[in-house]
Scaffold this motif. Structure first.
Motif, PDB file in Angstrom:
ATOM      1  N   PRO A 189       0.832  -1.207   0.000  1.00 28.42           N
ATOM      2  CA  PRO A 189       0.000   0.000   0.000  1.00 28.42           C
ATOM      3  C   PRO A 189       0.866   1.257   0.000  1.00 28.42           C
ATOM      4  O   PRO A 189       1.957   1.271   0.574  1.00 28.42           O
ATOM      5  CB  PRO A 189      -0.795  -0.117   1.303  1.00 28.42           C
ATOM      6  N   ILE A 190       0.371   2.300  -0.638  1.00 28.89           N
ATOM      7  CA  ILE A 190       1.080   3.578  -0.575  1.00 28.89           C
ATOM      8  C   ILE A 190       1.023   4.120   0.851  1.00 28.89           C
ATOM      9  O   ILE A 190       2.037   4.544   1.414  1.00 28.89           O
ATOM     10  CB  ILE A 190       0.467   4.583  -1.564  1.00 28.89           C
ATOM     11  N   LEU A 191      -0.161   4.096   1.427  1.00 25.78           N
ATOM     12  CA  LEU A 191      -0.346   4.535   2.810  1.00 25.78           C
ATOM     13  C   LEU A 191      -1.155   3.488   3.558  1.00 25.78           C
ATOM     14  O   LEU A 191      -2.110   2.929   3.015  1.00 25.78           O
ATOM     15  CB  LEU A 191      -1.084   5.874   2.870  1.00 25.78           C
ATOM     16  N   GLU A 192      -0.769   3.251   4.796  1.00 30.54           N
ATOM     17  CA  GLU A 192      -1.522   2.328   5.639  1.00 30.54           C
ATOM     18  C   GLU A 192      -1.497   2.832   7.075  1.00 30.54           C
ATOM     19  O   GLU A 192      -0.452   3.249   7.578  1.00 30.54           O
ATOM     20  CB  GLU A 192      -0.942   0.918   5.576  1.00 30.54           C
ATOM     21  N   ALA A 193      -2.653   2.817   7.704  1.00 30.83           N
ATOM     22  CA  ALA A 193      -2.769   3.143   9.126  1.00 30.83           C
ATOM     23  C   ALA A 193      -3.223   1.898   9.866  1.00 30.83           C
ATOM     24  O   ALA A 193      -4.138   1.202   9.414  1.00 30.83           O
ATOM     25  CB  ALA A 193      -3.773   4.274   9.338  1.00 30.83           C
ATOM     26  N   GLN A 194      -2.580   1.630  10.984  1.00 26.23           N
ATOM     27  CA  GLN A 194      -2.941   0.480  11.810  1.00 26.23           C
ATOM     28  C   GLN A 194      -3.189   0.946  13.239  1.00 26.23           C
ATOM     29  O   GLN A 194      -2.287   1.461  13.902  1.00 26.23           O
ATOM     30  CB  GLN A 194      -1.827  -0.571  11.804  1.00 26.23           C
ATOM     31  N   GLY A 195      -4.423   0.809  13.679  1.00 25.13           N
ATOM     32  CA  GLY A 195      -4.757   1.043  15.076  1.00 25.13           C
ATOM     33  C   GLY A 195      -4.581   2.465  15.569  1.00 25.13           C
ATOM     34  O   GLY A 195      -4.300   2.674  16.756  1.00 25.13           O
ATOM     35  N   LEU A 196      -4.771   3.458  14.691  1.00 24.15           N
ATOM     36  CA  LEU A 196      -4.584   4.845  15.126  1.00 24.15           C
ATOM     37  C   LEU A 196      -5.627   5.233  16.172  1.00 24.15           C
ATOM     38  O   LEU A 196      -6.824   4.993  16.004  1.00 24.15           O
ATOM     39  CB  LEU A 196      -4.688   5.804  13.940  1.00 24.15           C
ATOM     40  N   THR A 197      -5.145   5.840  17.243  1.00 19.47           N
ATOM     41  CA  THR A 197      -6.012   6.301  18.323  1.00 19.47           C
ATOM     42  C   THR A 197      -5.595   7.711  18.709  1.00 19.47           C
ATOM     43  O   THR A 197      -4.404   7.988  18.890  1.00 19.47           O
ATOM     44  CB  THR A 197      -5.905   5.376  19.548  1.00 19.47           C
ATOM     45  N   PHE A 198      -6.593   8.601  18.799  1.00 20.40           N
ATOM     46  CA  PHE A 198      -6.277   9.984  19.168  1.00 20.40           C
ATOM     47  C   PHE A 198      -7.512  10.657  19.742  1.00 20.40           C
ATOM     48  O   PHE A 198      -8.631  10.481  19.257  1.00 20.40           O
ATOM     49  CB  PHE A 198      -5.797  10.786  17.960  1.00 20.40           C
ATOM     50  N   ALA A 199      -7.277  11.456  20.790  1.00 22.10           N
ATOM     51  CA  ALA A 199      -8.319  12.311  21.356  1.00 22.10           C
ATOM     52  C   ALA A 199      -7.671  13.595  21.829  1.00 22.10           C
ATOM     53  O   ALA A 199      -6.573  13.579  22.396  1.00 22.10           O
ATOM     54  CB  ALA A 199      -9.024  11.619  22.514  1.00 22.10           C
ATOM     55  N   TYR A 200      -8.338  14.715  21.578  1.00 25.23           N
ATOM     56  CA  TYR A 200      -7.888  15.967  22.168  1.00 25.23           C
ATOM     57  C   TYR A 200      -8.212  15.943  23.656  1.00 25.23           C
ATOM     58  O   TYR A 200      -9.162  15.267  24.090  1.00 25.23           O
ATOM     59  CB  TYR A 200      -8.572  17.151  21.482  1.00 25.23           C
ATOM     60  N   PRO A 201      -7.436  16.642  24.483  1.00 17.87           N
ATOM     61  CA  PRO A 201      -7.637  16.580  25.940  1.00 17.87           C
ATOM     62  C   PRO A 201      -9.079  16.873  26.346  1.00 17.87           C
ATOM     63  O   PRO A 201      -9.679  17.851  25.903  1.00 17.87           O
ATOM     64  CB  PRO A 201      -6.681  17.666  26.462  1.00 17.87           C
ATOM     65  N   GLY A 202      -9.623  15.974  27.155  1.00 11.72           N
ATOM     66  CA  GLY A 202     -10.962  16.161  27.681  1.00 11.72           C
ATOM     67  C   GLY A 202     -12.086  15.890  26.705  1.00 11.72           C
ATOM     68  O   GLY A 202     -13.252  16.185  27.008  1.00 11.72           O
ATOM     69  N   ARG A 203     -11.767  15.304  25.536  1.00 14.09           N
ATOM     70  CA  ARG A 203     -12.803  15.060  24.531  1.00 14.09           C
ATOM     71  C   ARG A 203     -12.810  13.592  24.130  1.00 14.09           C
ATOM     72  O   ARG A 203     -11.882  12.842  24.416  1.00 14.09           O
ATOM     73  CB  ARG A 203     -12.566  15.958  23.308  1.00 14.09           C
ATOM     74  N   GLU A 204     -13.889  13.185  23.462  1.00 17.17           N
ATOM     75  CA  GLU A 204     -13.999  11.803  23.007  1.00 17.17           C
ATOM     76  C   GLU A 204     -12.961  11.516  21.921  1.00 17.17           C
ATOM     77  O   GLU A 204     -12.478  12.421  21.238  1.00 17.17           O
ATOM     78  CB  GLU A 204     -15.404  11.544  22.451  1.00 17.17           C
ATOM     79  N   ARG A 205     -12.657  10.239  21.764  1.00 11.97           N
ATOM     80  CA  ARG A 205     -11.676   9.848  20.754  1.00 11.97           C
ATOM     81  C   ARG A 205     -12.197  10.121  19.342  1.00 11.97           C
ATOM     82  O   ARG A 205     -13.301   9.712  18.987  1.00 11.97           O
ATOM     83  CB  ARG A 205     -11.352   8.362  20.886  1.00 11.97           C
ATOM     84  N   LEU A 206     -11.375  10.795  18.551  1.00 11.10           N
ATOM     85  CA  LEU A 206     -11.693  10.991  17.140  1.00 11.10           C
ATOM     86  C   LEU A 206     -11.235   9.798  16.310  1.00 11.10           C
ATOM     87  O   LEU A 206     -11.817   9.502  15.265  1.00 11.10           O
ATOM     88  CB  LEU A 206     -11.028  12.267  16.624  1.00 11.10           C
ATOM     89  N   MET A 207     -10.169   9.152  16.754  1.00 12.32           N
ATOM     90  CA  MET A 207      -9.714   7.903  16.145  1.00 12.32           C
ATOM     91  C   MET A 207      -9.598   6.878  17.261  1.00 12.32           C
ATOM     92  O   MET A 207      -9.005   7.152  18.299  1.00 12.32           O
ATOM     93  CB  MET A 207      -8.366   8.094  15.437  1.00 12.32           C
ATOM     94  N   ASP A 208     -10.169   5.711  17.027  1.00 12.46           N
ATOM     95  CA  ASP A 208     -10.243   4.695  18.079  1.00 12.46           C
ATOM     96  C   ASP A 208      -9.885   3.336  17.483  1.00 12.46           C
ATOM     97  O   ASP A 208     -10.743   2.563  17.096  1.00 12.46           O
ATOM     98  CB  ASP A 208     -11.654   4.677  18.674  1.00 12.46           C
TER      99      ASP A 208
END
Length: 247
Positions: free
Chosen positions: A10-29
């Motif tokens: 693949p040109i690009l692949e994401a595996q298991g990305l997780t991110f949330a801004y402080p105090g907020r729900e996860r945008l990536m889970d």
């Protein structure tokens, strides 16, 4: 199977990305995603679903709390890795003013090729050719901050295309474009020999420029075959589940 017959990574692949801004729900889970050579993907989702955040994470401009990003089969771990990725993957920001910073259009579009090591004369030729492809010939000495919103959008795209990327990540590319320019952009994208992902709420535009539709919801991306754009202009996120169309 011999190695020569193996499919390219693949040109690009994401595996298991997780991110949330402080105090907020996860945008990536635990988000997974793959962009393969030749694919043209439309990415939809409600405002605030995390689509732009996902693009920033792929480009190494935002560090997720967990997960991995791969470019052409190799994991991008360090800033040097992501810098190399950004030289080959073009990102069109949602706001063109975040991308344009030089006094004139030609200086903005020449900046990328110069950073890639092209001599000034070659970089200028690359910039002029790219501007011509977007029907922006004659804009070379225009003052960037005085352009209209749609003109800035096209100049920002010219900056990205002048880098001759392997893949594109386009965040709301039709924002601020008049109908004629939008149609021209459709033709340009369909003629490009690169893979790309387009974030857009313009479903008709996605129908004409992409071959695969994905939806971002609850921190994940769904690219299953049940996703489709209908002629009555809405997107099924869960097309295999019972649902009601309300008039």
């Amino acid at each position: 199977m011999s190695e020569s017959n193996s499919p390219p990574p693949p040109i690009l692949e994401a595996q298991g990305l997780t991110f949330a801004y402080p105090g907020r729900e996860r945008l990536m889970d635990g988000l997974d995603f793959i962009l393969r050579p030749g694919e043209r993907i439309g990415l939809v989702g409600h405002n605030g679903a995390g689509k732009t955040t996902f693009f920033l994470a792929l480009m190494g401009l935002l560090k997720p709390q967990a997960g991995r990003v791969f470019f052409n089969g190799s994991e991008a771990c360090t800033e040097n890795d992501f810098a190399a990725l950004r030289r080959r993957v073009g990102l069109l920001f949602q706001n063109a003013d975040d991308q344009l910073f030089s006094p004139t259009v030609l200086e903005d579009v020449t900046f990328g090729p110069l950073n890639l090591g092209q001599p000034p004369a070659q970089a200028r030729e690359t910039a002029l050719r790219t501007l011509g492809m977007l029907n922006l010939s004659g804009f070379e000495e225009r003052v960037t901050h005085k352009l209209s919103g749609g003109e800035k959008r096209l100049v920002a795209l010219a900056c990205v295309l002048a880098m001759e990327p392997e893949a594109l990540l386009l965040d709301e590319p039709t924002s601020g474009l008049d109908p004629e320019t939008r149609e021209r952009l459709i033709g340009i994208l369909r003629g490009l020999p690169v893979s790309y992902v387009i974030i857009s709420h313009d479903l008709d535009f996605l129908e004409h420029t992409t071959g695969l539709l994905c939806a971002m919801e609850h921190g994940k991306i769904d690219c299953s075959p049940r996703m489709s754009i209908h002629k009555h202009a809405h997107v099924h996120i869960h097309g295999d589940k019972p649902h009601v169309h309300q008039e």
